[in-house]
Scaffold this motif. Structure first.
Motif, mmCIF file in Angstrom:
data_model
loop_
_atom_site.group_PDB
_atom_site.id
_atom_site.type_symbol
_atom_site.label_atom_id
_atom_site.label_comp_id
_atom_site.label_asym_id
_atom_site.label_seq_id
_atom_site.Cartn_x
_atom_site.Cartn_y
_atom_site.Cartn_z
ATOM 1 N N THR A 120 0.861 -1.174 0.000
ATOM 2 C CA THR A 120 0.000 0.000 0.000
ATOM 3 C C THR A 120 0.901 1.228 0.000
ATOM 4 O O THR A 120 2.098 1.113 0.252
ATOM 5 C CB THR A 120 -0.958 0.030 1.212
ATOM 6 O OG1 THR A 120 -1.924 1.062 1.012
ATOM 7 C CG2 THR A 120 -0.216 0.248 2.513
ATOM 8 N N GLU A 121 0.321 2.353 -0.283
ATOM 9 C CA GLU A 121 1.095 3.591 -0.260
ATOM 10 C C GLU A 121 0.657 4.416 0.942
ATOM 11 O O GLU A 121 -0.530 4.636 1.159
ATOM 12 C CB GLU A 121 0.880 4.388 -1.548
ATOM 13 C CG GLU A 121 1.788 5.590 -1.642
ATOM 14 C CD GLU A 121 1.650 6.326 -2.960
ATOM 15 O OE1 GLU A 121 1.441 7.544 -2.919
ATOM 16 O OE2 GLU A 121 1.744 5.659 -4.020
ATOM 17 N N ILE A 122 1.626 4.848 1.732
ATOM 18 C CA ILE A 122 1.370 5.708 2.887
ATOM 19 C C ILE A 122 2.278 6.923 2.762
ATOM 20 O O ILE A 122 3.503 6.779 2.728
ATOM 21 C CB ILE A 122 1.633 4.970 4.216
ATOM 22 C CG1 ILE A 122 0.725 3.736 4.338
ATOM 23 C CG2 ILE A 122 1.430 5.925 5.403
ATOM 24 C CD1 ILE A 122 0.987 2.885 5.557
ATOM 25 N N ASP A 123 1.682 8.098 2.665
ATOM 26 C CA ASP A 123 2.441 9.352 2.519
ATOM 27 C C ASP A 123 3.465 9.271 1.386
ATOM 28 O O ASP A 123 4.603 9.708 1.527
ATOM 29 C CB ASP A 123 3.144 9.719 3.831
ATOM 30 C CG ASP A 123 2.159 10.108 4.919
ATOM 31 O OD1 ASP A 123 1.028 10.520 4.567
ATOM 32 O OD2 ASP A 123 2.509 10.020 6.104
#
Length: 180
Positions: free
Chosen positions: A61-64
Motif C-alpha cells: 500500500t502507499e502511505i504518505d
C-alpha cells in the motif's frame, strides 16, 4: 587467534556485554564466516525458504507517498486485538515468520472492559536483549507513563526473532496477558 564457533557466539555468560558479542570486537570471526559459507553452499534450500515466504498473505500500500510492503495474518478469534510488528532497515518481515503461528491464536479481548471516557495513552512494553542497545528505564518512565511491561534478558540481540524467538514470543504473550 582463537575465535569462538558460530554456536558459541550465540551463548552469553549472563553478564550484560553491550551491543557487541564476545569474539566480535574486531569484526566477524573467521570461524563464523566458514560456517556461514558451508551452510549456504551445502545445506541452504532457497526454494523451501521461498515457499515459506509465499505461504503468508502479502500486500503493498502507499502511505504518505511511500510504498509499504506488509504481511496480513488474521487471528482466528473474531474479537482479537490487532498486533502490528514492525522492523527497521535493513531487516525484513521474514524475521517474524516464526512468530505468526504462536501469536495468531493468542489475543487480548477487551469487549467487556469499561470504555474510556477521556483520552488515554496506550500501554507500553519493552524487551531488552543482551546484545542490543540497553535502554535506561528512568528516561523511558520520564517519557511514557504507561509502561506495563519491562524485561531485560541475558541472551538475544537486535535480531531476537532469529536468535531468541522463544524469549520474544514469551515476552509478547506476557505483555498481552498483563493487559487482561
Amino acid at each position: 587467534m582463537d575465535f569462538p564457533t558460530a554456536s558459541a557466539v550465540r551463548v552469553t555468560t549472563g553478564e550484560p556485554a553491550g551491543p557487541v558479542q564476545p569474539g566480535w570486537e574486531y569484526g566477524v570471526p573467521v570461524s563464523f564466516v566458514r560456517d556461514l559459507v558451508a551452510r549456504w553452499r551445502d545445506e541452504y534450500d532457497w526454494r523451501a525458504h521461498e515457499a515459506r515466504l509465499n505461504a503468508v498473505p502479502q500486500f503493498t500500500t502507499e502511505i504518505d507517498g511511500q510504498l509499504v510492503h506488509f504481511a496480513h495474518v488474521r487471528s482466528p478469534e473474531p474479537d482479537a486485538t490487532p498486533l502490528i510488528l514492525t522492523h527497521g532497515w535493513p531487516n525484513t518481515f521474514a524475521e517474524y515468520l516464526g512468530l505468526i503461528g504462536p501469536l495468531t491464536g493468542f489475543y487480548y479481548e477487551n469487549a467487556h472492559e469499561e470504555k474510556a471516557t477521556e483520552p488515554t495513552t496506550f500501554p507500553i512494553g519493552l524487551a531488552s536483549f543482551a546484545y542490543d542497545f540497553r535502554p535506561l528505564r528512568r528516561f523511558a518512565e520520564r517519557d511514557h507513563t504507561t509502561i506495563v511491561h519491562w524485561n531485560e534478558y541475558d541472551r538475544g540481540s537486535h535480531w531476537a526473532a532469529h536468535d531468541a524467538p522463544d524469549l520474544l514470543v514469551a515476552d509478547i504473550r506476557e505483555f498481552f496477558t498483563k493487559l487482561a
